[in-house]
Design a protein around this motif. Structure first.
Motif, mmCIF file in Angstrom:
data_model
loop_
_atom_site.group_PDB
_atom_site.id
_atom_site.type_symbol
_atom_site.label_atom_id
_atom_site.label_comp_id
_atom_site.label_asym_id
_atom_site.label_seq_id
_atom_site.Cartn_x
_atom_site.Cartn_y
_atom_site.Cartn_z
ATOM 1 N N ARG A 145 9.820 22.608 5.943
ATOM 2 C CA ARG A 145 9.681 22.445 4.498
ATOM 3 C C ARG A 145 8.655 23.394 3.906
ATOM 4 N NH1 ARG A 145 13.916 19.907 4.406
ATOM 5 N NH2 ARG A 145 14.206 21.862 3.326
ATOM 6 N N ARG A 146 8.897 23.747 2.688
ATOM 7 C CA ARG A 146 7.974 24.663 2.023
ATOM 8 C C ARG A 146 7.059 23.954 1.055
ATOM 9 N NH1 ARG A 146 11.022 30.085 0.250
ATOM 10 N NH2 ARG A 146 8.933 30.427 -0.568
ATOM 11 N N SER A 147 7.477 22.788 0.614
ATOM 12 C CA SER A 147 6.680 22.099 -0.389
ATOM 13 C C SER A 147 5.557 21.331 0.300
ATOM 14 C CB SER A 147 7.565 21.153 -1.180
ATOM 15 O OG SER A 147 6.786 20.164 -1.769
ATOM 16 N N ALA A 148 4.363 21.521 -0.188
ATOM 17 C CA ALA A 148 3.218 20.835 0.410
ATOM 18 C C ALA A 148 3.380 19.329 0.330
ATOM 19 C CB ALA A 148 1.939 21.262 -0.310
ATOM 20 N N ILE A 149 4.015 18.877 -0.729
ATOM 21 C CA ILE A 149 4.148 17.428 -0.893
ATOM 22 C C ILE A 149 5.121 16.864 0.132
ATOM 23 C CG2 ILE A 149 4.787 15.630 -2.503
ATOM 24 C CD1 ILE A 149 3.801 17.378 -4.726
ATOM 25 N N THR A 150 6.185 17.595 0.411
ATOM 26 C CA THR A 150 7.110 17.127 1.440
ATOM 27 C C THR A 150 6.404 17.050 2.785
ATOM 28 O OG1 THR A 150 8.699 18.445 0.249
ATOM 29 C CG2 THR A 150 9.444 17.392 2.245
ATOM 30 N N ILE A 151 5.557 18.027 3.030
ATOM 31 C CA ILE A 151 4.812 17.988 4.293
ATOM 32 C C ILE A 151 3.946 16.747 4.344
ATOM 33 C CG2 ILE A 151 3.039 19.183 5.610
ATOM 34 C CD1 ILE A 151 4.178 21.767 4.668
ATOM 35 N N LEU A 152 3.341 16.451 3.209
ATOM 36 C CA LEU A 152 2.523 15.245 3.148
ATOM 37 C C LEU A 152 3.363 14.018 3.467
ATOM 38 C CD1 LEU A 152 -0.264 14.194 2.439
ATOM 39 C CD2 LEU A 152 0.455 14.002 0.098
ATOM 40 N N MET A 153 4.584 14.015 2.949
ATOM 41 C CA MET A 153 5.443 12.852 3.213
ATOM 42 C C MET A 153 5.794 12.783 4.699
ATOM 43 S SD MET A 153 7.843 12.361 -0.083
ATOM 44 C CE MET A 153 8.741 13.876 -0.103
ATOM 45 N N SER A 154 6.035 13.932 5.286
ATOM 46 C CA SER A 154 6.340 13.929 6.720
ATOM 47 C C SER A 154 5.172 13.362 7.511
ATOM 48 C CB SER A 154 6.635 15.343 7.188
ATOM 49 O OG SER A 154 7.659 15.901 6.432
ATOM 50 N N ILE A 155 3.974 13.711 7.065
ATOM 51 C CA ILE A 155 2.796 13.194 7.770
ATOM 52 C C ILE A 155 2.718 11.683 7.614
ATOM 53 C CG2 ILE A 155 0.292 13.209 7.748
ATOM 54 C CD1 ILE A 155 0.567 16.219 7.003
ATOM 55 N N GLU A 156 3.111 11.204 6.427
ATOM 56 C CA GLU A 156 3.129 9.754 6.246
ATOM 57 C C GLU A 156 4.101 9.111 7.235
ATOM 58 O OE1 GLU A 156 0.991 8.403 4.517
ATOM 59 O OE2 GLU A 156 0.319 9.949 3.136
ATOM 60 N N ILE A 157 5.214 9.786 7.447
ATOM 61 C CA ILE A 157 6.166 9.232 8.418
ATOM 62 C C ILE A 157 5.537 9.170 9.802
ATOM 63 C CG2 ILE A 157 8.345 9.674 9.584
ATOM 64 C CD1 ILE A 157 9.517 10.554 7.063
ATOM 65 N N MET A 158 4.790 10.197 10.149
ATOM 66 C CA MET A 158 4.124 10.180 11.457
ATOM 67 C C MET A 158 3.177 8.996 11.570
ATOM 68 S SD MET A 158 3.209 14.188 11.812
ATOM 69 C CE MET A 158 2.301 14.072 13.330
ATOM 70 N N LEU A 159 2.379 8.799 10.531
ATOM 71 C CA LEU A 159 1.445 7.671 10.566
ATOM 72 C C LEU A 159 2.199 6.355 10.689
ATOM 73 C CD1 LEU A 159 -1.114 8.705 7.822
ATOM 74 C CD2 LEU A 159 -1.356 8.865 10.273
ATOM 75 N N ILE B 152 0.828 -1.207 0.000
ATOM 76 C CA ILE B 152 0.000 0.000 0.000
ATOM 77 C C ILE B 152 0.862 1.257 0.000
ATOM 78 C CG2 ILE B 152 -1.721 1.307 1.260
ATOM 79 C CD1 ILE B 152 -2.838 -1.329 2.232
ATOM 80 N N TYR B 153 1.817 1.267 0.911
ATOM 81 C CA TYR B 153 2.610 2.488 1.017
ATOM 82 C C TYR B 153 3.517 2.669 -0.185
ATOM 83 C CZ TYR B 153 1.907 5.102 5.273
ATOM 84 O OH TYR B 153 1.420 5.938 6.209
ATOM 85 N N ALA B 154 4.411 1.671 -0.324
ATOM 86 C CA ALA B 154 5.379 1.823 -1.407
ATOM 87 C C ALA B 154 4.699 1.682 -2.750
ATOM 88 C CB ALA B 154 6.476 0.780 -1.245
ATOM 89 N N GLY B 155 3.735 0.744 -2.818
ATOM 90 C CA GLY B 155 3.142 0.445 -4.107
ATOM 91 C C GLY B 155 2.121 1.459 -4.558
ATOM 92 N N ALA B 156 1.490 2.114 -3.634
ATOM 93 C CA ALA B 156 0.438 3.032 -4.056
ATOM 94 C C ALA B 156 0.731 4.467 -3.648
ATOM 95 C CB ALA B 156 -0.897 2.584 -3.461
ATOM 96 N N ILE B 157 0.915 4.669 -2.357
ATOM 97 C CA ILE B 157 0.958 6.050 -1.882
ATOM 98 C C ILE B 157 2.170 6.791 -2.409
ATOM 99 C CG2 ILE B 157 1.036 7.480 0.161
ATOM 100 C CD1 ILE B 157 -0.460 5.298 1.618
#
Lengths: 502, 184, 742, 343, 107
Positions: free
Chosen positions: E26-40, B76-81
């Motif tokens: 970070r300034r890029s919204a996408i990087t922020i999104l990635m950081s949030i993924e790390i939190m999850l 899910i993560y690597a493959g999709a997100i």
């Protein structure tokens, strides 16, 4: 209603909007151009969304105060009790009022996006999921269904820079807070070995000599993070920063829905989470009470002070909603039997008065933008007296002037704060209310005393759905102030139903 | 040459028998890669390191006997997100972030606050003492598909359906927000 | 009629809705606007009269309903100590839940299930207030037809006035604190709306404040008082478990517990008093009232002189049981009232704006009412309220009449000699001035001297209070006659264009003035003070006191002895009432019978009459003389200083030789007077005014400004950058973590 | 110890066989295209050109390894390795035969990793494989390459779903995600292609897309993107991509065989009539498996040289509007089958 | 397994902190999104780690945590989809994903 049947009905408040929303989503492409029909279907469905929990609430006394079901195989995942059903009705009302405001918005917006109707249903479903469960997992999922729908609804005005900015801000910060929620739930789960509030409660109760069986610090940290996540949703200071920006940028019907619905849902969850899950040990409950006290004080003060310096009515109402979150937090601090009814009652009144106020704002639109600067309101009395009086009712209610509903609910909260032994907070609430009077008055002054601005002298047209919203809101706001006992009395039975199974 | 080196490293990693040791390595990789994700100015590199991070966390899952979750994590993560993220990054060609971040004060404050939070959380998780962990044996079938499926379709059937609701909302929303309409 | 009390506030409310909605939509001509509005107000008056008539003709036919339905209709028959009174609960309002009071009261467990109801109550106090409010209100409605004629916001004005009537009547009729609070807030709101009526006009050139600012200031200041009021009400609820006035009074009066020393009651009393200071413009919250003169003059007359500002006094009288048992609070009331009376009078002397002068006069008179209430003379306070309503309304309306004709100028320096053009206005104004200044046997004399006498002789009074009060009375007389002289005597100083159009106001206005002046003349005879009536050998003919006394007098049994005060009091000649004496005796014997010996449990009905020591005939004559002297002193000073058409006339006459010398000397005297008397005095007054402006007013403004500034500062954190928001979120998280984890 | 040795042996075997199969495939591909296009194809190196793969290998080894100065070097270098690794790892869960009984009595399953969620593992590994393409495309710093990478990622997202749906339907029927169990289940009844031809079709088409084969070779479409994501690659790095693609094809074919065509299983009547048992049976299974896979490999070639390439939007249309609904229908159909007790 | 669990939890806590901090600079919204993924992701790791050692039925290991992780994964996917769609819409309007351009709504 047969008892068995009733048990099956337990999941209905959630299932109905969810299924209806999905069906509506299916039919949106087909009915795209039949605007009236599509909207009519949506409204009809939302009316039923109100009817279903009302019917259940009406009957629930005959079957005990709550019912549980998983919808499957008898595992407790969905819970229909007085709290959830009362709030479900509220969500339905918020959804309905928002739906009534939407077609006008869509007609005036640059692009017609009827997908917002099913999304409204989905977010209502998310709210009902959140409050109608004892399980942290369901709470999380409901919150996410709600949030995801709302992120999108905020962004439906994707051609306008403010609309998309609001959506992105809401999304980024909302997802950020979701991170906190997930981690908090993980910690709570680790500390108690349960995702179920009942399990958590019994673990906390049996946690002696510590607080929790598997780690005191973990329990507390988890609690803190979960509180943070929900403090974000209700817009408590210092987690409130998104509120004004998003409220201002989002389409007004969505803002109205968000302001009323999300807040009610988040408070419903907090009531359940804190009062049933984390109150079985005084060591634990005293800590969250302390934390929420601080937040409540800060929220009441900052919310009101910030509202003071706003020039846009939507923004002003946003900060006012922050301030109201502070008052509501105060209600949360009171013990279950004192506070719950008051909080739910406050939420009820707040739903009507805030949606009403936003409905008035939604009338002021030019070229797809919200014309909500305070100067747009000047001279409203001479331009459209009924609208001015209507707005005055909402503003006075928000201020807390009797006999409007806003007074009654503020009063009961005040009382419960005193009852719970928070005189200092009650005092702060009093001071905050004084400050609050000032900025609501600014709008009143503009409406009633200032001359209309020349370039705005075009006639104000209040579309008929909006009229319905205004009428309902005004009547409800006044009636809830004059005869609140017909609502408060039934609500006071909530606390009994919240009690856990032995 | 490096093309061959990496699998060799993996083999070496796999050859370490002690579960703890593998966990430590995976954990450190996860942390370092996570740090790179948030520090690197180039978002695409960040995304690639996010994949590494996710993979190492998946490895940790597997080492914690949660095989199915490990696979799903990758899938899910690597493959999709992350693919989605990279897709958007490449589509918009916004990999490189503009210069100039927050001022030193904000940075410092954020850092201090972050450290304080991490400190508190580490303190919290260190208090974790599950009762009879050493004496206990793992439940039969722990972490298998069937166990999870059983739970999903019995106890957690309803939340499972709710997830679908969230996904539908997300799908409809994504289409609504990102689709280029004819009238645009 | 009694069960239909609801109609009294509803009639003007209906008027408000009709006039407001139809008028604002432009469906009503001005003629119909005022017809509806006056009819609504008149209806309230008629209903009030009917209610009063029925009330006074006896309540025997009103039998309490069955126990199981007590709320619908409850009558307390007139028996023994209790006053005739009853209340009607129309509907439940706020349920407070069963468990609310558990463990809170000092008496331990209370689990009364409470619902605050929509309760209206009626007794003599209500009756009097109803008649005053509805009567004066209706008169002023009529007056406004003339005064507001041709105003662009004609319907708006009348709508607000009707709303005000509804709210004020609700305030007066309210049977519990919450219903009263509705009226309380409602009149504040109407006051705000009406002060801001000329929203964009600058009313104060020095500060450049607009009328809207003035309205807002009034509202906010009032809100501060309101919060104290709410807090006091809540404390009462927590203590007594009810909001109902009668229930609270009965609980206080009838309790065998030792409320007397209760700090709680004192606290509640003080909080309620702070609420009253807000509404009734007492120190320190009086700042809004002078600014409130920004509103149209009928508003000033109705709201800011006759009715709303007296709500505080009414409330104190309503809660008299409580204050009787909270001597500390009463002392504060008396002192604050007295200080306000004097302080406001000094400021009133330095005003050139006629309405401001009258406004300070109002503050000062309200101070007298509070002084009366504070020394236990609630009857006298209410009496003064009634008389004041008449003469001050008349004064304001008279000033309105002047302002209307004098080119809409409030400045007394631009008036002069107006009696030639406006004889009716002059006559009524003069009558009212005589009344307020305390011309013997006029209404103001009766009520004010009653208050002053009580402040001297009541056991809760003090010589100092009397001295200050008398000093203030001198000033009252002075500044009122100053106003009369500057306005109506001497030569006209108006601009030319104004002088050409000077004439009497229309009949609809002068008629009202005449009615009010008649009231100012004769209302006083309703409550001839005991002393005065004794002087002429009539005995106690005080009708007012007879009616009102049962409501506001202290009742109940007080354990006296533990306060040495009562021991002393028993010695004072206090009693003429044999019943009370016998009660005293029986209490004494009962006490001896139980064998306590010491008067520790001595229960004695002293308060009912006892707190007022009755003066001797000589003392009465002396007081009468002092009263007359006060009046004359003020009159003399004023005529000396202002009776000669001021300087400008002198300067004009200066070209004539002989006369010129005379006037020169006169001028010299004036100069001297200016230097020696008026100068320092003016300095004092200016000082007071400056303190008012800078310190008190400043404090209120400063609080506002500080809030605004802090808002502007906090606003800077709302940068719009998500990252900064996230930092705050993180900070909040750390905070919560820190709090929760310790 | 024996377990470890057996495992290492299997790994080595697969690691050797797969490249070998790839080299054979390159020859088959060329000859096959020749046949289809009515020409000869490679015929100079060895008989029928069978040594052509060897020649190609030598060529790859000795070509100059050009690294453009504008590439993002670490990523550029990692990309082929990632692609190759993922391709190898994916094959780890494919069972290519039954159980081999060694002389020591040890039972060896002819699968590298007999894994509970093996099919999902394969999906996961293949989804990692796309990063090789993406990294290559992005790091090349070249618009053709980048477009290739972009296409690859979107194609990946689109077809992963239908791929997964086709897999799930099988899991529903077999009640397991373990490849061996699926094979055994098919051996016990009929091949699942009989029950679910639509599922097999969906899996096949998705397999084409996942392996970037024609008609779905958009990431490397020569006519539009020069050579797509591997435009900047040469020599051995290119060879790795090349091999990865072919290994993916093999894996894909093997998966299809395993899930829908009975995998390595030899029909019971065949084995009983031939008297096959023990290790003989296992060898037979191995041969059956290789034959089945070979058929699909040929199919890959056949299709490549028969069908034209889709346009990119057509590709996505097919993925979202045809295959995913079909996949869902197939899952429902599978559920119905189970519900009716037909399987 | 105790040290291992504690280690995993600490890793998850630190990872959570890293993710949180990633949102900030970070300034890029996408990087922020990635950081949030790390939190999850950190939350997932903690869930899996504690699930392994919590007492369940018939031994250690509770499946609830796994189910929750599964749902978090799904929700993360949904959030990412919506978030990226919003970013796309933003980009269409502003030609940028820089959050510093989001300054219309403030004060």
């Amino acid at each position: 209603m047969d008892y068995q049947l009733f048990e099956i009905w337990t999941a209905m408040p959630t299932l109905w909007p969810a299924v209806y929303g999905l069906l509506l989503l299916l039919f949106v492409p087909a009915l795209r151009e039949d605007r009236q029909w599509l909207w009519g279907f949506a409204v009809a469905g939302m009316v039923l969304t109100i009817v279903v929990p009302s019917y259940m609430l009406y009957h629930i006394g005959s079957y005990g105060d709550y019912r549980e079901t998983a919808g499957m195989l008898g595992m407790e995942m969905v819970r229909a009790d007085r709290l959830s059903l009362s709030l479900d009705i509220l969500f339905g009302v918020a959804g309905l009022l928002a739906l009534l405001l939407m077609p006008v918005y869509l007609d005036r917006a640059r692009a017609y996006r009827p997908e917002v109707y099913p999304l409204t249903f989905l977010s209502v479903a998310g709210m009902t999921i959140m409050v109608g469960t004892d399980n942290l997992m369901m709470i999380f999922l409901g919150l996410e269904v709600l949030s995801i729908s709302l992120y999108v609804m905020c962004g439906i005005a994707r051609e306008t820079p403010t609309g998309i900015e609001a959506a992105l801000k809401y999304f980024l910060l909302g997802a950020f807070s979701t991170g906190f929620l997930v981690y908090g739930v993980a910690l709570l789960y680790g500390a108690t070995g349960s995702l179920d509030l009942e399990g958590i409660a019994s673990a906390v109760a049996l946690g002696a000599p510590g607080l929790a069986p598997y780690g005191d610090g973990m329990l507390l940290a988890g609690m803190a993070l979960v509180i943070v996540a929900f403090a974000f949703k209700i817009g408590a200071v210092p987690f409130h920063f998104w509120t004004p920006d998003v409220y201002q940028g989002a389409p007004t019907p969505v803002t109205a829905f968000m302001a009323a619905g999300t807040k009610a849902a988040a408070f419903g969850v907090l009531l359940r989470l804190l009062h049933t899950g984390l109150s079985s040990s005084i060591d634990v409950s005293s800590r969250w009470i302390l934390a929420l006290s601080v937040l409540a004080a800060a929220t009441m003060i900052i919310g009101n002070v910030m509202a003071l310096v706003q020039d846009r009515v939507k923004r002003l109402l946003a900060f006012s909603s922050v301030a109201h979150a502070g008052y509501l937090l105060l209600g949360l601090l009171a013990p279950l039997d004192v506070g719950v009814a008051n909080v739910v009652f406050y939420l009820t009144v707040y739903t009507f008065m805030t949606i009403g106020a936003f409905a008035v704002v939604s009338v002021f639109q030019d070229a797809g933008h919200d014309a909500d600067h305070i100067s747009h309101f000047s001279g409203l009395w001479s331009r459209h007296p009924v609208l001015a009086v209507t707005m005055a009712v909402f503003l006075l209610s928000l201020t807390g002037i009797p006999p409007m509903g806003g007074f009654t609910c503020k009063y009961v909260i005040f009382l419960s704060a005193l009852r719970a032994g928070h005189p200092l907070l009650a005092l702060i609430m009093g001071i905050a209310a004084v400050i609050g009077a000032y900025y609501y008055l600014r709008v009143l002054v503009a409406m009633f005393f200032k001359p209309p601005e020349q370039e705005l002298s075009a006639e104000i047209v209040v579309p008929s759905p909006t009229r319905v919203v205004l009428a309902v809101s005004v009547v409800a706001t006044v009636l809830l102030g004059i005869l609140p006992s017909y609502v408060l009395e039934p609500l006071s039975r909530i606390s009994a139903s919240l009690a856990m199974l032995p | 040459m490096d093309a061959l080196l990496t699998p060799a490293c993996c083999v070496a990693l796999a050859a370490i028998t002690a579960v703890e040791a593998k966990l430590y390595i995976a954990g450190i990789v996860a942390l370092v890669s996570g740090l790179v994700v948030v520090m690197h100015r180039n978002s695409v590199i960040g995304a690639l390191f996010l994949v590494l991070n996710l993979l190492s966390v998946a490895v940790m899952f597997a080492l914690l006997d949660a095989y199915f979750m490990a696979v799903l994590q990758v899938l899910i993560y690597a493959g999709a997100i992350v693919v989605l993220i990279i897709f958007v990054l490449m589509l918009l060609n916004v990999g490189r972030e503009p210069r100039g971040g927050p001022g030193l004060g904000v940075r410092l404050m954020a850092l201090l606050l972050g450290l304080a939070m991490v400190f508190a959380l580490v303190r919290a998780v260190r208090s974790f003492t599950p009762g009879s962990e050493d004496g206990g044996v793992l439940t039969e079938g722990y972490g298998t598909v069937s166990q999870l499926g059983e739970a999903l379709f019995n106890q957690y059937f309803y939340p499972f359906e709710v997830v679908s609701l969230a996904l539908v909302a997300a799908m409809a929303g994504a289409v609504l927000l990102a689709k280029r309409y004819l009238e645009d | 009629m009694l069960p239909y009390l609801l109609l009294i506030p509803l009639a003007p409310l209906l008027g408000f809705v009709l006039v407001g909605v139809l008028g604002a939509s432009g469906l009503l001509t001005d003629r119909w606007v005022h017809r509806i509005a006056v009819a609504a107000s008149l209806a309230a008056l008629v209903f009030s009269c009917a209610a009063v008539w029925e009330f006074s003709s006896g309540l025997d036919h009103l039998v309490p309903l069955a126990e199981e339905d007590p709320g619908r209709f409850l009558v307390q028959p007139d028996e023994g100590d209790s006053p005739a009174r009853f209340s009607v609960t129309y509907a439940p309002w706020i349920p407070l839940g069963d468990t609310l009071l558990r463990g809170w009261s000092s008496t331990g467990e209370r689990t009364a299930s409470l619902t605050v109801g929509w309760t209206l109550s009626f007794d003599a106090l209500t009756a009097i207030m109803l008649l005053v409010v509805a009567g004066v209100g209706t008169l002023i409605h009529v007056y406004s037809i003339g005064y507001m004629a041709g105003d662009p916001g004609y319907s708006r004005f009348f709508a607000y006035m009707n709303l005000f009537m509804a709210m004020m009547l609700t305030l007066v009729l309210g049977g519990n604190i919450l219903v009263m609070f509705i009226g309380w807030e409602g009149v504040g709101l109407c006051s705000f709306l009406l002060i801001s009526y000329y929203y964009d006009q600058v009313f104060d050139r020095e500060s450049g404040l607009t009328c809207a600012d003035a309205g807002r200031k009034a509202f906010i200041t009032n809100r501060i008082g309101d919060m104290a009021f709410v807090l006091g009400g809540l404390l009462l609820l927590i203590t007594f478990g009810t909001f109902d006035f009668y229930a609270i009074s009965d609980a206080i009066d009838g309790s065998s517990e030792f409320w007397y020393a209760s700090l709680l009651l004192t606290g509640v009393g003080l909080l309620l008093f702070i609420g009253a200071t807000g509404k009734s413009a007492q120190i320190p919250l009086y700042v809004w009232l002078p600014d409130a003169m920004a509103g149209p003059t009928p508003v000033s007359a109705l709201i800011h002189a006759a009715t709303m500002v007296t709500a505080g006094v009414y409330m104190l009288a309503r809660m008299s049981s409580l204050f009787w048992h909270a001597p500390g609070a009463m002392l504060v009331v008396a002192v604050v009232g007295c200080l306000t009376a004097v302080f406001a009078a000094t400021m009133g002397m330095a005003q050139y704006d006629i309405k401001k002068a009258l406004a300070y006069s109002t503050v000062s008179q309200l101070g007298y009412m509070f002084l009366g209430a504070g020394v236990g003379a609630f009857v006298a306070a209410i009496f003064h309220l009634v008389t004041h309503a008449f003469f001050k309304a008349c004064l304001f309306l008279g000033s309105g009449s002047v302002i209307l004709r004098a080119g809409h100028s409030n400045d007394m320096r631009l008036y002069g000699g107006l009696k030639k053009w406006m004889p009716v206005t002059y006559a009524t104004f003069l009558i009212s001035t005589l009344a307020i200044a305390g011309f013997p046997l006029m209404s103001g004399f009766m009520s004010k001297d009653e208050i002053l006498a009580r402040s001297l002789f009541s056991t809760r009074g003090h010589t100092l209070l009397w001295l200050f009060g008398t000093f203030g009375a001198v000033m009252t007389s002075f500044y009122m006659f100053r106003a009369v002289y500057m306005t109506f005597h001497g030569e006209n100083r108006s601009p030319e264009w104004v002088r050409h159009q000077l004439k009497e106001s229309p009949r609809v206005m002068t008629g009202v003035l005449a009615v009010l002046a008649a009231g100012a003349l004769f209302v006083g005879f309703l409550g001839v003070p005991e002393g005065v009536s004794k002087l002429v050998g009539l005995g106690n003919v005080n009708w007012f006191e007879h009616q009102l006394h049962p409501v506001v007098a202290a009742r109940g049994v007080v354990a006296a002895a533990s306060h040495g005060e009562h021991g002393g009091q028993a010695g004072v000649d206090t009693h003429e009432d044999p019943a009370a004496d016998s009660a005293y005796a029986s209490a004494l014997t009962a006490d001896e019978a139980t064998g306590h010996g010491e008067p520790q449990a001595l229960e004695i009905d002293v308060i009912r009459e006892g707190l007022v020591a009755h003066p001797t005939l000589g003392q009465e004559w002396a007081l009468f003389g002092v009263g007359l002297g006060v009046f004359l002193a003020g009159l003399g000073l004023a005529s000396w200083a202002y009776g000669n058409n001021m300087r400008r006339a002198a300067a004009m006459a200066g070209s004539l030789g002989f006369v010129r010398r005379l006037l020169h000397r006169k001028w010299f005297v004036d100069e001297l007077y200016d230097k020696l008397v008026i100068g320092p005095f003016k300095a004092l007054c200016r000082g007071a005014d400056a303190i008012d402006r800078t310190v008190v007013d400043g404090a209120v403004n400063l609080a506002g400004i500080l809030t605004e500034i802090s808002g502007q500062v906090i606003k800077l954190f709302q940068t719009g950058v998500v990252r900064h928001y996230a930092v705050w979120l993180l900070a909040g998280t750390v905070l919560v973590l820190w709090i929760v984890m310790g | 110890m024996g377990v470890v040795i057996a495992a290492l042996t299997k790994v080595l075997l697969v690691a050797l066989v797969l490249p070998l199969a790839v080299s054979i495939m390159t020859w088959v591909e060329r000859r096959g295209s020749g046949i289809i296009q009515m020409r000869l194809g490679p015929n100079r190196v060895g008989p029928f050109g069978v040594l052509q793969p060897v020649a190609d290998g030598i060529q790859f080894f000795f070509k100059e390894d050009i690294v453009s100065p504008f590439v993002h070097k670490p990523t550029y270098l990692m990309a082929p390795a990632v692609a190759m690794m993922a391709a190898f790892i994916a094959f780890a869960v494919i069972p290519f035969g039954g159980t081999l009984t060694l002389t020591s009595g040890q039972q060896v399953k002819l699968v590298i990793a007999d894994f509970d969620a093996g099919v999902l593992f394969l999906l996961a590994a293949s989804s990692v494989g796309v990063y090789g393409v993406i990294m290559a495309g992005w790091s090349s710093n070249n618009k053709y390459a980048q477009l290739g990478g972009l296409r690859s990622s979107s194609q990946m997202i689109s077809y992963e779903l239908s791929f997964g749906l086709a897999v799930i339907a099988v899991a529903v029927l077999a009640g397991s995600l373990r490849p061996i169990a699926i094979v055994e289940a098919q051996a016990a009844s009929w091949w699942y292609v009989v029950y679910m031809p639509v599922g097999a079709l969906v899996l096949l088409i998705s397999g084409f897309a996942e392996t970037n084969r024609l008609p779905f070779d958009l990431p490397e479409a020569e006519s539009e993107l020069v050579a797509g994501y591997h435009t900047e690659y040469s020599s051995m790095k290119f060879a790795l991509f090349f091999m990865a693609e072919y290994i993916n094809m093999i894996t894909s074919a093997a998966l299809l065989v395993t899930l829908y065509l009975g995998g390595y299983s030899v029909p019971a009547f065949v084995s009983s009539s031939l008297g096959l048992e023990g290790n003989w049976l296992t060898f037979a299974q191995l041969i059956v498996f290789v034959l089945k896979v070979s058929f699909f490999m040929w199919l890959f070639v056949w299709v490549r040289w028969t069908l034209p390439r889709f346009r990119f939007d057509q590709l996505l249309q097919i993925g979202w509007k045809a295959l995913i609904p079909l996949g869902f229908l197939n899952v429902i159909w599978a559920a119905v089958l189970v519900w009716l007790g037909w399987v | 397994m105790s040290e291992a669990t504690t280690f995993c939890l600490i890793v998850s806590a630190v990872l959570f902190g890293i993710g949180t901090l990633g949102v900030l600079p970070r300034r890029s919204a996408i990087t922020i999104l990635m950081s949030i993924e790390i939190m999850l992701n950190a939350g997932n790791l903690a869930l899996i780690a504690v699930s392994r050692v919590l007492p369940g039925q018939g031994g250690l290991g509770l499946v609830d945590g796994h189910v929750f992780v599964l749902f978090v994964l799904a929700i993360a996917a949904a959030e990412a989809a919506v978030g990226l769609a919003i970013v796309l819409a933003l980009y269409r309007l502003k030609r940028s994903t820089d959050i510093e351009v989001l300054r219309l709504l403030r004060w």
